[in-house]
Design a protein around this motif. Sequence first.
Motif, PDB file in Angstrom:
ATOM      1  N   THR A   1     -67.311 -43.592 -89.142  1.00 32.18           N
ATOM      2  CA  THR A   1     -66.834 -45.204 -89.614  1.00 32.18           C
ATOM      3  C   THR A   1     -66.520 -45.052 -91.129  1.00 32.18           C
ATOM      4  N   HIS A   2     -66.324 -43.598 -91.783  1.00 26.05           N
ATOM      5  CA  HIS A   2     -66.407 -43.590 -93.104  1.00 26.05           C
ATOM      6  C   HIS A   2     -65.387 -42.593 -93.350  1.00 26.05           C
ATOM      7  N   ASN A   3     -64.173 -42.754 -93.932  1.00 26.31           N
ATOM      8  CA  ASN A   3     -63.201 -42.002 -94.115  1.00 26.31           C
ATOM      9  C   ASN A   3     -63.647 -40.681 -94.971  1.00 26.31           C
ATOM     10  N   GLU A   4     -63.106 -39.411 -94.736  1.00 24.20           N
ATOM     11  CA  GLU A   4     -63.607 -38.180 -95.657  1.00 24.20           C
ATOM     12  C   GLU A   4     -64.907 -37.964 -95.684  1.00 24.20           C
ATOM     13  N   VAL A   5     -65.720 -38.490 -94.887  1.00 23.23           N
ATOM     14  CA  VAL A   5     -67.046 -38.077 -94.832  1.00 23.23           C
ATOM     15  C   VAL A   5     -67.344 -36.923 -93.905  1.00 23.23           C
ATOM     16  N   VAL A   6     -67.851 -35.821 -94.191  1.00 30.45           N
ATOM     17  CA  VAL A   6     -68.037 -34.677 -93.411  1.00 30.45           C
ATOM     18  C   VAL A   6     -69.582 -34.643 -93.026  1.00 30.45           C
ATOM     19  N   PRO A   7     -70.053 -34.516 -91.905  1.00 33.31           N
ATOM     20  CA  PRO A   7     -71.489 -34.547 -91.411  1.00 33.31           C
ATOM     21  C   PRO A   7     -72.038 -33.513 -92.032  1.00 33.31           C
ATOM     22  N   GLY A   8     -73.318 -33.681 -92.546  1.00 31.06           N
ATOM     23  CA  GLY A   8     -74.287 -32.590 -93.113  1.00 31.06           C
ATOM     24  C   GLY A   8     -75.166 -33.130 -93.882  1.00 31.06           C
ATOM     25  N   GLN A   9     -75.947 -32.344 -94.777  1.00 29.18           N
ATOM     26  CA  GLN A   9     -76.933 -32.251 -95.570  1.00 29.18           C
ATOM     27  C   GLN A   9     -76.481 -32.581 -97.178  1.00 29.18           C
ATOM     28  N   TYR A  10     -77.007 -33.681 -97.595  1.00 28.57           N
ATOM     29  CA  TYR A  10     -76.672 -34.200 -98.919  1.00 28.57           C
ATOM     30  C   TYR A  10     -78.037 -34.313 -99.725  1.00 28.57           C
ATOM     31  N   VAL A  11     -77.638 -34.243-100.961  1.00 26.74           N
ATOM     32  CA  VAL A  11     -78.545 -34.903-102.060  1.00 26.74           C
ATOM     33  C   VAL A  11     -78.210 -36.353-102.359  1.00 26.74           C
ATOM     34  N   LEU A  12     -79.083 -37.230-102.176  1.00 30.29           N
ATOM     35  CA  LEU A  12     -78.791 -38.625-102.435  1.00 30.29           C
ATOM     36  C   LEU A  12     -79.048 -38.835-104.119  1.00 30.29           C
ATOM     37  N   LEU A  13     -78.207 -39.480-104.614  1.00 30.12           N
ATOM     38  CA  LEU A  13     -78.504 -39.765-106.018  1.00 30.12           C
ATOM     39  C   LEU A  13     -78.178 -41.370-106.160  1.00 30.12           C
ATOM     40  N   ALA A  14     -79.264 -42.481-106.246  1.00 29.37           N
ATOM     41  CA  ALA A  14     -78.959 -43.806-105.946  1.00 29.37           C
ATOM     42  C   ALA A  14     -79.414 -44.332-107.498  1.00 29.37           C
ATOM     43  N   VAL A  15     -78.451 -45.452-107.815  1.00 32.80           N
ATOM     44  CA  VAL A  15     -78.755 -46.220-109.098  1.00 32.80           C
ATOM     45  C   VAL A  15     -78.735 -47.493-108.538  1.00 32.80           C
ATOM     46  N   SER A  16     -79.951 -48.348-108.844  1.00 33.35           N
ATOM     47  CA  SER A  16     -80.197 -49.611-108.408  1.00 33.35           C
ATOM     48  C   SER A  16     -80.340 -50.495-109.494  1.00 33.35           C
ATOM     49  N   ASP A  17     -79.928 -51.669-109.633  1.00 29.04           N
ATOM     50  CA  ASP A  17     -80.392 -52.686-110.688  1.00 29.04           C
ATOM     51  C   ASP A  17     -80.705 -53.955-110.269  1.00 29.04           C
ATOM     52  N   THR A  18     -81.294 -54.788-110.803  1.00 26.27           N
ATOM     53  CA  THR A  18     -81.984 -56.271-110.638  1.00 26.27           C
ATOM     54  C   THR A  18     -80.679 -57.231-110.974  1.00 26.27           C
ATOM     55  N   GLY A  19     -79.616 -57.040-111.091  1.00 29.13           N
ATOM     56  CA  GLY A  19     -78.502 -57.975-111.695  1.00 29.13           C
ATOM     57  C   GLY A  19     -77.964 -58.917-111.073  1.00 29.13           C
ATOM     58  N   CYS A  20     -76.990 -59.227-111.475  1.00 31.43           N
ATOM     59  CA  CYS A  20     -76.295 -60.599-110.511  1.00 31.43           C
ATOM     60  C   CYS A  20     -75.425 -60.277-109.516  1.00 31.43           C
ATOM     61  N   GLY A  21     -75.340 -58.915-108.954  1.00 32.59           N
ATOM     62  CA  GLY A  21     -74.838 -58.639-107.823  1.00 32.59           C
ATOM     63  C   GLY A  21     -73.402 -58.999-107.746  1.00 32.59           C
ATOM     64  N   MET A  22     -72.612 -58.809-106.748  1.00 36.23           N
ATOM     65  CA  MET A  22     -71.435 -58.892-106.491  1.00 36.23           C
ATOM     66  C   MET A  22     -70.935 -59.565-105.294  1.00 36.23           C
ATOM     67  N   ALA A  23     -70.050 -60.491-105.137  1.00 37.35           N
ATOM     68  CA  ALA A  23     -69.345 -61.021-104.047  1.00 37.35           C
ATOM     69  C   ALA A  23     -68.642 -60.152-103.191  1.00 37.35           C
ATOM     70  N   PRO A  24     -68.265 -60.518-101.786  1.00 31.39           N
ATOM     71  CA  PRO A  24     -67.761 -59.560-100.893  1.00 31.39           C
ATOM     72  C   PRO A  24     -66.212 -59.149-101.589  1.00 31.39           C
ATOM     73  N   ASP A  25     -65.693 -60.050-101.923  1.00 30.38           N
ATOM     74  CA  ASP A  25     -64.098 -60.001-102.517  1.00 30.38           C
ATOM     75  C   ASP A  25     -64.301 -59.203-103.692  1.00 30.38           C
ATOM     76  N   VAL A  26     -65.109 -58.947-104.532  1.00 36.10           N
ATOM     77  CA  VAL A  26     -65.484 -57.988-105.640  1.00 36.10           C
ATOM     78  C   VAL A  26     -65.907 -56.658-105.317  1.00 36.10           C
ATOM     79  N   LEU A  27     -66.573 -56.667-104.322  1.00 37.88           N
ATOM     80  CA  LEU A  27     -66.998 -55.550-103.602  1.00 37.88           C
ATOM     81  C   LEU A  27     -65.988 -54.734-103.140  1.00 37.88           C
ATOM     82  N   GLU A  28     -64.977 -55.367-102.484  1.00 37.47           N
ATOM     83  CA  GLU A  28     -63.864 -54.561-101.867  1.00 37.47           C
ATOM     84  C   GLU A  28     -63.207 -53.822-102.811  1.00 37.47           C
ATOM     85  N   ARG A  29     -63.003 -54.272-103.934  1.00 40.77           N
ATOM     86  CA  ARG A  29     -62.053 -53.665-105.100  1.00 40.77           C
ATOM     87  C   ARG A  29     -62.784 -53.183-106.184  1.00 40.77           C
TER      88      ARG A  29
END
Length: 735
Positions: A372-400
Motif C-alpha cells: 500500500t506504499h509506493n517504493e517501500v521494500v519489505p524488510g528491517q529498518y531503524v525508525l527515527l521518529a520526531v514528534s511534537d505537541t503543536g497545532c497539527g495539520m489538516a488533511p489537505d495540508v498533509l497531502e502536500r
Amino acid sequence: MTHTTTGPDRWRLMPGLTLATALLLLLASIGMAAFNEKLYRDQKQHEVRVQAEILAASVTAALAFDDASAAREYVAALRANPEIVAAGVYDARGALFARFSRSEAEALSETAELREPFFDGNRLVVTVPILQGGASLGMVRLRTVTEPLAVRLTRYGGTALLVLMAALFMAVLGRAQAALARANTELQARARDLAEANRNLQTEMAEREKAEVALRHSQKMDAIGQLTGGVAHDVNNHLQVIGANLQLLRTSPRLNLEDGQRVDGAVAGVARAATLTAQLLAFARRQALEPRVVNLARVVRDMGELLRRTLGEGVEVETIVSGGLWNVEVDIHQVENAVLNLAVNARDAMRGRGRLTVELGNAALDDSYAATHNEVVPGQYVLLAVSDTGCGMAPDVLERVFEPFFTTKPVGEGTGLGLSMVHGFVKQSGGHVKVYSEVGQGTTVKIYLPRALKAEETAPEAVADIRGGTETVLVVEDDAAVRESVAELLRSLGYRPLMADGPEAALAVVGSGAKIDLLFTDVVMPGGMPTPEFVRRAQALRPGMGVLYTSGYTANAIVHHGRLDEGVTLLSKPYTRPALAAKVRQVLDAPRAGEEPAAPAETQPRTRDRAPPARPAGTGRVLLVEDETLVRLSTADMLAKLGWEVVQASDATAALAALDESPVDVMMTDIGLPGMDGETLAREAGSRHPGLRIVIATGRATSDLPGVTVLAKPYDAAALRRALGEPARAAATVG
C-alpha cells in the motif's frame, strides 16, 4: 363427516382437472415465455453494458489525451467478439472519435447522445458514459446481435408444449421443474460471475489509476530533477566565483573593519544560497551522498545540546532510544540536517513552547504495508521518529507536505524546502518517510532507514586548521571565472596552479611533461569525453597523480545510486577556502601506489595567507611561440620557475613583431604553427636577428635547420633547462 372422493370419482374429475391444469399450465407457459423474454432482454442488456463499460474504462486515457489512434486500437479489439457488429467512441460534444463496423449497414452515426438501451429488430444498442473524476469525457456505444424474435418464440412455444405434456405426464412435470430449478441456479451463478467480474474490473481500474498517478509523480520528479540539476550546476558555479573572490578579499591586509563586515555578510549570503541549492538537489534526489555505517543513537545524542540551543528554553526535548538499536548506512550530515529541519518545523508549530520527542527503535515493514506504499521494500529498518505537541495539520495540508516550496508559514519565514529535503534524502537512502498529524494534537514524522549488517565505522578526524603546500595543481574547469578564482585560492594557499578549460586541453598539459601532483577537475564539462575516461587517461600519462573532483551537480559520472563511487573524493560547489585547503591536503597526503608516504603533518607548511614561493634570479628573456593556449601557459610557468623572463606569442606574425619590438636571448617555438610553420619562422627570425638562439619544440617531426636546438615533446623542466642551457648545434634530429 369427511367426504372422501372414490377412485371412479377421481377419474371422472380427471379430464376437468387435466383441462384446468392444462389451461393453468398454458397460462403459466405464456407467462413464463413473457418472463423469459424479459429475462433474456435484461441479461443481454447487462452483458452488453458490462462490455461497454470495459471499453469506456479502456479509452478514458486516450480520450483525455486526444489519442485517437489508441482509441481505435481498443475499439478494433472488439472484432474478436462475433456478437458485436458495431462500436463507437464519442467525445464530450457527441462527435464520433473512433469506431468500427462489420458492414456499412451496421455503421453507427457520426453524432450521438446518451440514451437508454433499446432493441432495433434483432439488434441491441447500448450507450454508456465515459467519466473521469466525476466529469464526462464522452460516451461509448455498442450494437450487438440478438436472437431473432421468431426463434425465441419457437423456443418458448416448445417450452409451452413440454409443460402441456407435463400436465398429462406428472413425472415429466417434476423433471421439468427440476430442470427449471437448475436453469435458475445457473442463471444466478452467471449473474454472480458477472457481478464478480464487474468488481474485478473496478478493482483493476482503481489499481491502474493508482499506477498512473505514481507514474505521473515519477515523471514529474524526474523532470524537476533534471531542471534542478541544471540550475544547481550553473548557480553553484556563480556562487563559487562570488564566494572565492569574497574569501580572497577577506584576507587582504588593506581591508578595513567596516568593509570586512560587509564582506562577511556577503559570504553568509553565499552560504545561504548554497544551502538552498543543496536542498533543491536533496529534494530531487540528485545530491552526492557519502554514507557510512553508524548507530543513530550516538548521532542523536550528540545533537542534544544543538537542539536545545536551536529550539530555545520553551521547548522540552526528550530522547528515547530502544535497546539493541541496529546500525544504518547513511550520510550522517544529511541525517543531522533532517533532524534539525524537523525540529525547527516542530518549534514553529508549537509557537516556541511544547515538547519535542526524538525516538529511535528497530522496526519491520512487511509485505502488506509495502503493497500500500509506493517504493517501500519489505524488510528491517531503524525508525527515527520526531514528534511534537503543536497545532497539527489538516488533511489537505498533509497531502502536500512534501511538495517543494509549499509552506503554511508567513512570507519570509520559510522556503518550503525543509520537508522536501527530508523526503528526498530518505528516498535516496533507500528508506521511507511517513507523516501522522491531527489538528490540535500535534505531528509525528517517522523516518525508516534500512538496517545495515556491518559494524559501525569510526568517524574521520576533523581538520583543525588550514594547511597549504607547494605542490602543482592542474585546475580543469570550463567556466573561466570559476577557473581563475580557484587558481587564486590555490595560490593564496601556496600551491602552484596550472589551468585547462576542458579534458583535451588538460591532457595536453599532462602530456607536456609538466610535473603535476594533483588533478582538480569539474565533473560536468562540455565535450564528448566523459570525465571518468579523461581522468583514467590522465593518470595513465601521470601515474601516482592525485585526483579531486568538484561539482555543483554530479549527475551520474562519479555518483551511482545516490552514492559516490569507491575511492572518489568530491568537493561540492560552492566551497570555502578552508574546505578547499582540507580536501586538497587530504588527497595529496593520501598514500598512493608507487610513491613514498607523505611527510608528517607537522612538516607541511601551515598558512592562512601565504604568498607563492619566490622564483630564482632571472637568466634572460625567452620568446615562447605556441598556438595551444594551455601548452603555452604551462611552459611559460616552467620557464618562469627556471628564472626566465617570458614573452609569449601565439603565431609567427606575433613572434616576429615581438622580436622587432625588443630583443630576446632565446626564441622557443612549436614546429606546428598556424600560417607560417616553426621552421619557416626560425629561418626568418635568424635572418633578421643574427645570433638569436632558437629552440624548436616538436613531438612528431625532425629539423635539419643549422644552429637550432630540438626539444622533444613531451618535455619536463629538466629537459627544458638542458635545451635552453646547452650551446646551439649544427643539426639535430629527434627519433
